[in-house]
Enzyme design. Structure first.
Site, PDB file in Angstrom:
ATOM      1  N   GLU A 163      -3.446  -3.649  -4.755  1.00 47.53           N
ATOM      2  CA  GLU A 163      -4.618  -3.505  -4.995  1.00 47.53           C
ATOM      3  C   GLU A 163      -5.219  -1.949  -5.014  1.00 47.53           C
ATOM      4  O   GLU A 163      -6.031  -1.710  -4.264  1.00 47.53           O
ATOM      5  CB  GLU A 163      -5.522  -4.562  -4.385  1.00 47.53           C
ATOM      6  N   HIS A 198       0.897  -1.113   0.342  1.00 48.95           N
ATOM      7  CA  HIS A 198       0.011  -0.020   0.057  1.00 48.95           C
ATOM      8  C   HIS A 198       0.718   1.214  -0.004  1.00 48.95           C
ATOM      9  O   HIS A 198       1.828   1.151   0.810  1.00 48.95           O
ATOM     10  CB  HIS A 198      -0.854   0.092   1.147  1.00 48.95           C
TER      11      HIS A 198
END
Length: 337
Positions: free
Chosen positions: A290, A252
């Site tokens: 993601e 992230h």
């Protein structure tokens, strides 16, 4: 940004400085002003190196320095051919050089050079950590090593002309900074983690206690500019959405400082982050992410660094793009400088 054609020195994480005097046919290297090695260069059909003079430093150190200089000087260079009178035992054992079918000729491949962990990697036991399968949260996965503390990666980015480094987040020192970044409307629109100092202390404390996630601060020239989470995908919420390997790592990413945004900065820190994760454990074959499927800018930046979009899928809180980068692809197309 620095012009690689104008390079005359390169800094090493140790604090030493590698200096060079390069012509079309000759390269002389020094370390901290002391002569290291002098090479004759033949550039066609591929770059060939022959030792003209080697000084008191160990041969392995001199060979590594020459390979680093030439690969950093020309990110398009994929292979160096060394012509040596004696087998370079240390360099062969480490993988820096590989014997060819021609007696006295050895090659250094860019794809192998950048997989050597030192001097970029901080103290790490992950690569030698033994494997034992355990079950946590209903998921079977390898037992993870104790998380590192302090600086874990440092490299001088010759293209950017700046140090890029990664260190672990320290809650007491980084909480105010993290809080400011998360409450930036630009960041909040994607992370949705705006809140108070107390909320963010709780958020970071939970991650600090979680063996599957490592929280990192990214720095340029030792100035913090970004926050990263590196996680083991097998234990993460992403695991049900693809065929997860035991040592896949996920990321992230958050750039908090406005003056460190832009494609040239992303190219530097994203390649450094991925490089660190592949060096940290050679069993890691993929790095995944993601981002929100509508975050076109970030997805574009990731495409530029050789990630591909495997598919889109639905998390409970967002429509996500599964971005993936394999170890082989990263090092085969490695443009680190």
């Amino acid at each position: 940004m620095s012009n690689l054609n104008d390079l005359s020195t390169l800094a090493l994480p140790s604090g030493s400085v590698l200096g060079a005097d390069e012509t079309q046919t000759r390269l002389s290297l020094s370390l901290e002003g002391q002569p290291l090695i002098t090479l004759r260069l033949k550039r066609e059909p591929e770059l060939q190196l022959q030792v003209e003079e080697r000084f008191s430093r160990p041969a392995g150190q001199a060979f590594w320095a020459a390979c680093y200089w030439l690969f950093a000087r020309d990110p398009a260079c994929q292979r160096l051919v060394w012509c040596l009178d004696e087998p370079p035992t240390e360099a062969l054992l480490s993988g820096l050089l590989v014997a060819t079918d021609i007696v006295g000729q050895y090659r250094c491949e860019r794809t192998l050079f950048w997989q050597l962990p030192q001097p970029w990697l901080g103290t790490s036991i992950t690569a030698s950590y033994p494997q034992q399968r355990v079950i946590s949260g209903g998921k079977r996965h390898p037992l993870r090593p104790v998380k590192p503390r302090g600086e874990v990666y440092r490299r001088f980015d010759a293209r950017l002309g700046a140090w890029v480094s990664l260190r672990t987040l320290e809650i007491d020192n980084d909480l105010v900074r993290f809080n400011r970044w998360q409450n930036n409307p630009r960041v909040a629109s994607f992370w949705q983690e705006e809140g108070s100092l107390e909320q963010h202390r709780e958020y970071l404390s939970k991650l600090d206690a979680d063996p599957h996630t490592l929280t990192l601060i990214g720095c340029f020239d030792d100035q913090p500019f970004a926050y990263f989470e590196a996680y083991w995908a097998k234990e993460d919420r992403i695991a049900p959405f693809y065929d997860t390997d035991d040592y896949d790592r996920g990321i992230h990413m958050l750039v908090g400082e406005e003056n460190h945004r832009g494609p040239h900065k992303v190219a530097s820190w994203l390649s450094a982050l991925v490089h660190y994760l592949f060096l940290d454990d050679p069993r890691t074959q993929r790095v995944v992410a993601e981002p929100r499927a509508d975050n076109a800018k970030m997805i574009g930046y990731m495409h530029n660094q050789c990630f591909h979009c495997e598919k889109e899928f639905d998390f409970p809180h967002k429509r996500a793009a599964l971005m993936m980068l394999g170890r082989e692809r990263f090092f085969d197309r490695c443009s680190l400088a």
